[in-house]
Motif scaffolding. Structure first.
Motif, PDB file in Angstrom:
ATOM      1  N   LEU A 243       0.827  -1.207   0.000  1.00 39.03           N
ATOM      2  CA  LEU A 243       0.000   0.000   0.000  1.00 39.03           C
ATOM      3  C   LEU A 243       0.864   1.261   0.000  1.00 39.03           C
ATOM      4  O   LEU A 243       0.600   2.200  -0.764  1.00 39.03           O
ATOM      5  N   ILE A 244       1.890   1.256   0.818  1.00 39.14           N
ATOM      6  CA  ILE A 244       2.795   2.414   0.859  1.00 39.14           C
ATOM      7  C   ILE A 244       3.524   2.567  -0.472  1.00 39.14           C
ATOM      8  O   ILE A 244       3.590   3.667  -1.031  1.00 39.14           O
ATOM      9  N   TRP A 245       4.087   1.471  -0.987  1.00 35.24           N
ATOM     10  CA  TRP A 245       4.820   1.544  -2.255  1.00 35.24           C
ATOM     11  C   TRP A 245       3.893   1.960  -3.412  1.00 35.24           C
ATOM     12  O   TRP A 245       4.261   2.773  -4.252  1.00 35.24           O
ATOM     13  N   GLY A 246       2.698   1.421  -3.444  1.00 38.73           N
ATOM     14  CA  GLY A 246       1.743   1.797  -4.486  1.00 38.73           C
ATOM     15  C   GLY A 246       1.354   3.265  -4.411  1.00 38.73           C
ATOM     16  O   GLY A 246       1.167   3.918  -5.443  1.00 38.73           O
ATOM     17  N   ALA A 247       1.245   3.800  -3.197  1.00 37.57           N
ATOM     18  CA  ALA A 247       0.917   5.221  -3.043  1.00 37.57           C
ATOM     19  C   ALA A 247       2.088   6.106  -3.462  1.00 37.57           C
ATOM     20  O   ALA A 247       1.887   7.164  -4.061  1.00 37.57           O
ATOM     21  N   VAL A 248       3.303   5.653  -3.169  1.00 35.63           N
ATOM     22  CA  VAL A 248       4.485   6.438  -3.530  1.00 35.63           C
ATOM     23  C   VAL A 248       4.623   6.550  -5.047  1.00 35.63           C
ATOM     24  O   VAL A 248       4.878   7.639  -5.575  1.00 35.63           O
ATOM     25  N   ILE A 249       4.442   5.436  -5.750  1.00 32.02           N
ATOM     26  CA  ILE A 249       4.616   5.484  -7.213  1.00 32.02           C
ATOM     27  C   ILE A 249       3.290   5.674  -7.954  1.00 32.02           C
ATOM     28  O   ILE A 249       3.274   5.667  -9.183  1.00 32.02           O
ATOM     29  N   GLN A 250       2.196   5.822  -7.214  1.00 33.96           N
ATOM     30  CA  GLN A 250       0.871   6.073  -7.792  1.00 33.96           C
ATOM     31  C   GLN A 250       0.424   4.956  -8.745  1.00 33.96           C
ATOM     32  O   GLN A 250      -0.144   5.205  -9.801  1.00 33.96           O
ATOM     33  N   GLN A 251       0.689   3.701  -8.341  1.00 31.67           N
ATOM     34  CA  GLN A 251       0.267   2.536  -9.129  1.00 31.67           C
ATOM     35  C   GLN A 251      -0.382   1.519  -8.194  1.00 31.67           C
ATOM     36  O   GLN A 251       0.305   0.836  -7.431  1.00 31.67           O
ATOM     37  N   PHE A 252      -1.707   1.415  -8.277  1.00 31.36           N
ATOM     38  CA  PHE A 252      -2.406   0.455  -7.436  1.00 31.36           C
ATOM     39  C   PHE A 252      -2.055  -0.979  -7.829  1.00 31.36           C
ATOM     40  O   PHE A 252      -2.059  -1.880  -6.994  1.00 31.36           O
ATOM     41  N   SER A 253      -1.715  -1.197  -9.078  1.00 31.52           N
ATOM     42  CA  SER A 253      -1.356  -2.546  -9.529  1.00 31.52           C
ATOM     43  C   SER A 253      -0.128  -3.063  -8.780  1.00 31.52           C
ATOM     44  O   SER A 253      -0.030  -4.268  -8.508  1.00 31.52           O
ATOM     45  N   GLN A 254       0.811  -2.185  -8.432  1.00 31.41           N
ATOM     46  CA  GLN A 254       1.990  -2.608  -7.665  1.00 31.41           C
ATOM     47  C   GLN A 254       1.584  -3.082  -6.275  1.00 31.41           C
ATOM     48  O   GLN A 254       2.168  -4.031  -5.743  1.00 31.41           O
TER      49      GLN A 254
END
Length: 92
Positions: free
Chosen positions: A32-43
């Motif tokens: 969730l944190i990584w997806g928010a940082v790079i703005q990719q929910f798929s990650q």
């Protein structure tokens, strides 16, 4: 031929459940944190999926760490043939 153990004891099941919850929660938060940082929910979904696979590999098979305290079952007692004949006569 092969003696493959296919069971876990109760404490092993408890350990496996705690471990799987911890892994999935940890990967979910990191994802969730990584997806928010790079703005990719798929990650986020990919990281959570990787956590699910890791948790499955570590907790579903009955590894030896989950079989350290087996239950001691009693041996079955078979009724004596004469006792069962006497009980049939009494019921008549």
């Amino acid at each position: 031929m092969f003696n493959i153990q296919t069971h876990m004891d109760f404490e092993g099941q408890h350990k496996a459940e705690k471990l799987s919850r911890f892994i999935i929660t940890l990967f979910g938060i990191v994802g969730l944190i990584w997806g928010a940082v790079i703005q990719q929910f798929s990650q986020t979904v990919y990281i959570l999926g990787a956590g699910f696979i890791l948790a499955s590999l570590l907790t579903i098979p009955p590894w030896p760490i989950y079989r350290r305290k087996p239950l001691n079952w009693q041996k079955p007692r078979y009724e004596n043939q004469t006792n069962s004949d006497d009980s049939k006569k009494k019921k008549k």
